[in-house]
Design a protein around this motif. Structure first.
Motif, mmCIF file in Angstrom:
data_model
loop_
_atom_site.group_PDB
_atom_site.id
_atom_site.type_symbol
_atom_site.label_atom_id
_atom_site.label_comp_id
_atom_site.label_asym_id
_atom_site.label_seq_id
_atom_site.Cartn_x
_atom_site.Cartn_y
_atom_site.Cartn_z
ATOM 1 N N THR A 3 40.788 65.316 -43.708
ATOM 2 C CA THR A 3 40.760 64.381 -42.744
ATOM 3 C C THR A 3 39.883 64.876 -41.470
ATOM 4 N N GLU A 4 40.503 66.040 -40.856
ATOM 5 C CA GLU A 4 39.858 66.712 -39.561
ATOM 6 C C GLU A 4 38.457 66.837 -39.877
ATOM 7 N N LYS A 5 37.915 67.305 -41.047
ATOM 8 C CA LYS A 5 36.798 67.636 -41.291
ATOM 9 C C LYS A 5 35.823 66.346 -41.366
ATOM 10 N N ALA A 6 36.209 65.209 -41.953
ATOM 11 C CA ALA A 6 35.790 63.925 -41.872
ATOM 12 C C ALA A 6 35.729 63.315 -40.342
ATOM 13 N N ILE A 7 36.767 63.627 -39.784
ATOM 14 C CA ILE A 7 36.558 62.847 -38.367
ATOM 15 C C ILE A 7 35.564 63.711 -37.554
ATOM 16 N N ALA A 8 35.518 64.766 -37.573
ATOM 17 C CA ALA A 8 34.578 65.735 -37.133
ATOM 18 C C ALA A 8 32.956 65.266 -37.532
ATOM 19 N N SER A 9 33.058 64.917 -38.662
ATOM 20 C CA SER A 9 31.719 64.554 -39.358
ATOM 21 C C SER A 9 31.381 63.120 -38.567
ATOM 22 N N PHE A 10 32.142 62.215 -38.554
ATOM 23 C CA PHE A 10 32.037 60.925 -38.100
ATOM 24 C C PHE A 10 31.704 60.977 -36.355
ATOM 25 N N LYS A 11 32.461 61.892 -35.846
ATOM 26 C CA LYS A 11 32.261 62.019 -34.397
ATOM 27 C C LYS A 11 30.710 62.595 -34.229
ATOM 28 N N ARG A 12 30.420 63.573 -34.915
ATOM 29 C CA ARG A 12 29.003 63.810 -34.867
ATOM 30 C C ARG A 12 27.681 62.886 -35.019
ATOM 31 N N ALA A 13 28.125 62.116 -36.100
ATOM 32 C CA ALA A 13 27.087 61.106 -36.554
ATOM 33 C C ALA A 13 27.365 60.012 -35.413
ATOM 34 N N LEU A 14 28.308 59.877 -34.699
ATOM 35 C CA LEU A 14 28.436 58.751 -33.615
ATOM 36 C C LEU A 14 27.674 59.269 -32.600
#
Length: 177
Positions: A3-14
């Motif tokens: 989950t943390e990795k996915a959230i970090a990826s979405f934040k980078r994408a944002l």
């Protein structure tokens, strides 16, 4: 488990989408920004991003992006408890989309919303809602007879209509496809 990795990826994408929307505002930039915001559960901000995408407009040949933006907007509205508006968008996408992935997602959301609505009603009102949902599912099945998911939706709705024979037959079709 990631989950943390996915959230970090979405934040980078944002962050990337925000930069692109600032430098070169376009429907695509705002669509990607909205999709990242959806995944981060930033519903109100996502709604604004999708509306911005529509204000920039989509070029011919970008129907997929338009439809995806509509689904994103509907998901945002749904999370903000604006179910009627979301349902209208899901129904519109179902009616017009030529992309199977978009249609399947819209069909799921539309059917879920209609079943939820039907469960809150009684008698003829409930029957009317379920019949409308079944018509929509049958229309999808007629458009693509080989899609097992559409048969599954028909099975679920038929079950709520207490037409167990049809529900069973559609469930078998769904499983076989």
């Amino acid at each position: 488990y990631q989950t943390e990795k996915a959230i970090a990826s979405f934040k980078r994408a944002l962050i990337e989408a925000e930069l692109e929307a600032e430098r070169h505002p376009s429907a695509q930039a705002f669509m990607l920004k909205g999709m990242a915001e959806l995944n981060l559960e930033l519903w109100e901000v996502a709604e604004e991003s999708f509306l911005n995408a529509f204000s920039y407009g989509f070029e011919k040949g970008e129907e997929w992006a338009r439809e995806l933006s509509l689904l994103g907007l509907a998901s945002s509205l749904d999370e903000l408890k604006l179910e009627d508006s979301a349902l209208k968008i899901y129904a519109s996408v179902l009616d017009k989309s030529k992309l199977k992935q978009v249609s399947v997602f819209a069909a799921q959301k539309y059917t879920d919303a209609m079943l939820k609505r039907a469960l809150q009603k009684e008698g003829k009102e409930k029957q009317k809602i379920l019949t409308a949902a079944l018509k929509a599912a049958e229309k999808l099945t007629n458009k693509d007879l080989s899609c097992g998911f559409y048969h599954y939706l028909q099975s679920q709705i038929s079950s709520h209509l207490e037409d167990y024979k049809k529900s069973f037959e559609e469930a078998v079709m769904a499983r076989e496809l």
